[in-house]
Every structure is written in C-alpha cells, then in structure tokens.
Design an enzyme around this catalytic site. Structure first.
Site, PDB file in Angstrom:
ATOM      1  N   CYS A 188       1.204  -1.300  -0.136  1.00  0.00           N
ATOM      2  CA  CYS A 188       0.183  -0.437  -0.036  1.00  0.00           C
ATOM      3  C   CYS A 188       1.172   1.041  -0.156  1.00  0.00           C
ATOM      4  CB  CYS A 188      -0.900   0.137   0.810  1.00  0.00           C
ATOM      5  SG  CYS A 188      -2.137   1.094   1.069  1.00  0.00           S
ATOM      6  N   HIS A 189       0.994   1.842   1.418  1.00  0.00           N
ATOM      7  CA  HIS A 189       1.702   2.965   1.174  1.00  0.00           C
ATOM      8  C   HIS A 189       3.445   2.758   1.645  1.00  0.00           C
ATOM      9  CE1 HIS A 189      -1.777   5.016   0.994  1.00  0.00           C
ATOM     10  NE2 HIS A 189      -1.496   6.072   0.041  1.00  0.00           N
ATOM     11  N   GLU A 246      -7.032   5.012  -6.127  1.00  0.00           N
ATOM     12  CA  GLU A 246      -6.813   5.032  -5.175  1.00  0.00           C
ATOM     13  C   GLU A 246      -7.093   6.432  -4.138  1.00  0.00           C
ATOM     14  OE1 GLU A 246      -6.319   0.290  -5.254  1.00  0.00           O
ATOM     15  OE2 GLU A 246      -4.459   1.490  -5.330  1.00  0.00           O
TER      16      GLU A 246
END
Length: 233
Positions: free
Chosen positions: A136-137, A165
């Site tokens: 994700c991040h 997103e």
C-alpha cells in the site's frame, strides 16, 4: 529446521496535511501479514522510527475495513503487547533477519520515506540478498533507500497505492505527493490492478510490493513462498 525471522517496520507518523484528521498504520495491513508469518511459526519483530506504540489510522478500525485477522488480533494479548512496544528502528540490523516487511497507512509517506535508518536497512537487506516486501503506502520507504542506492527502483516492477485509489479515499489534498507518481519519477516500472482496491502484487528480484489493503495478505504469502523456495535450493 531453523525458523525464519521477519522484521516488520511500522510508521510512527500520524499528522496529515491541510486537515485535523489523523493517519498512521493501517491496522489490517499489519495484522494480515503478521498472522501469515506467525502461522508459519516465523519469529516476528516489530520496529518503528520512534519505538513504542505506533499511531493507528482511525479509518482502518471502522467495521467495513476490518478483516478476520483484525478480529483475531483483538483477542491476542501477545500481539497487542508487541504492537505497544515496537523496537526503535535505529536499534535493528538486517543481519538478524531473513526478510523485512513494510505495512502501509498514509504514515510511511511522511516518516519512512525520509528516514535514514529505514533507508539504510533496505539497502542492507538487499545487499545481503534478503527480500524486502512492502504494501500500500509501505513502498514509500523505498524512496529513501533509492536516494542512497538509485538502482533499487530503476526499471523494477513495483506497485503501491494508486492515484485513483488516493482520489477515491479523498486524501489527495492531505498528502505531500502521490506514491504512484513518485515511484514512476524515480524510474520504477509501476503497475496496478485494472480495478481500484483489487488485490495486486508485483515481484521483481528480491523486491515484493502490494498495491492496497487487500494485497497485504497476498504480499506476505508471496514473501513466504520466496523464503521457502530459497530454503529448498
């Protein structure tokens, strides 16, 4: 058989830009991989830049974002205690682990993306031929590592939370940059799922990346498969 030892590096950052809302660790991106590793009897050590208890993104605790592993975590005193007492990142060494895993939440875009100890750690893992996984991040941690060693991202197939997103979770105005753009800027060969929030994992050499929360468990499984395959060679 010697059991594997995994380092999980979590964010210590909770502030966002232009808002009083807070961020931090996306809890499911920690619990999904954590139990994948624990269920293989791997030893898991948790670290963060400041040590202690990392901030948790309040949105990740909402019912619609909870996973089975979140519910398991609620009743797991051992895991809750480990999360409350993360080791300071500066105190860990790649030599002591078989792989490193970076969960997301928006926090890593701020602290892990600029943290020297984290950047050096990633360089050390890769130079010792040990896998680096991020979801994700979490791949924001690769930004600092790439500053130290530009070849880490150059031409590598990676993924991470996409611009689409970011727009859909309405955080575009609360972050200093978008991860998709930054990865591309640093020469990465960025890929994403056709549909936002669908699970998507990329693997290139020792680098494993997952796109979003649904990719956290699959990224951990890909890392386990890599470790088990290396062990059998």
């Amino acid at each position: 058989m010697i059991m594997k030892k995994i380092l999980m590096v979590l964010t210590s950052h909770q502030e966002l830009v232009n808002t009083s809302s807070t961020t931090g660790l996306w809890i499911g991106e920690f619990t999904d991989p954590y139990y994948e590793f624990r269920d293989k009897n791997y030893t898991v050590v948790l670290a963060s830049p400041k040590g202690g208890s990392p901030p948790i993104d309040p949105m990740s605790k909402l019912t619609e974002n909870l996973t089975g592993s979140n519910r398991r975590f609620v009743n797991d005193d051992f895991a809750k205690d480990a999360l409350k007492h993360t080791v300071e990142l500066a105190e860990v060494s790649a030599t002591d682990f078989d792989a490193v895993f970076y969960p997301g939440g928006h926090g890593p875009m701020f602290d892990l993306a600029t943290n020297d100890a984290s950047g050096r750690l990633i360089v050390d893992f890769l130079s010792q031929h040990k896998p680096v996984a991020a979801v994700c991040h979490g791949p924001a941690a690769l930004l600092k590592a790439t500053q130290l060693e530009p070849s880490i991202l150059k031409g590598k197939r990676v993924t991470g939370f996409s611009n689409a997103e970011e727009t859909l979770v309405m955080r575009s105005n609360n972050i200093p940059y978008t991860l998709e753009d930054k990865l591309k800027e640093l020469g990465a060969d960025y890929h994403k799922a056709l549909i936002p929030f669908a699970s998507h994992v990329e693997s290139d050499g020792l680098l494993l990346t997952g796109q979003n929360p649904l990719s956290a468990g699959p990224t951990a499984k890909a890392l386990i498969a890599m470790l088990e395959s290396n062990q059998n060679r």
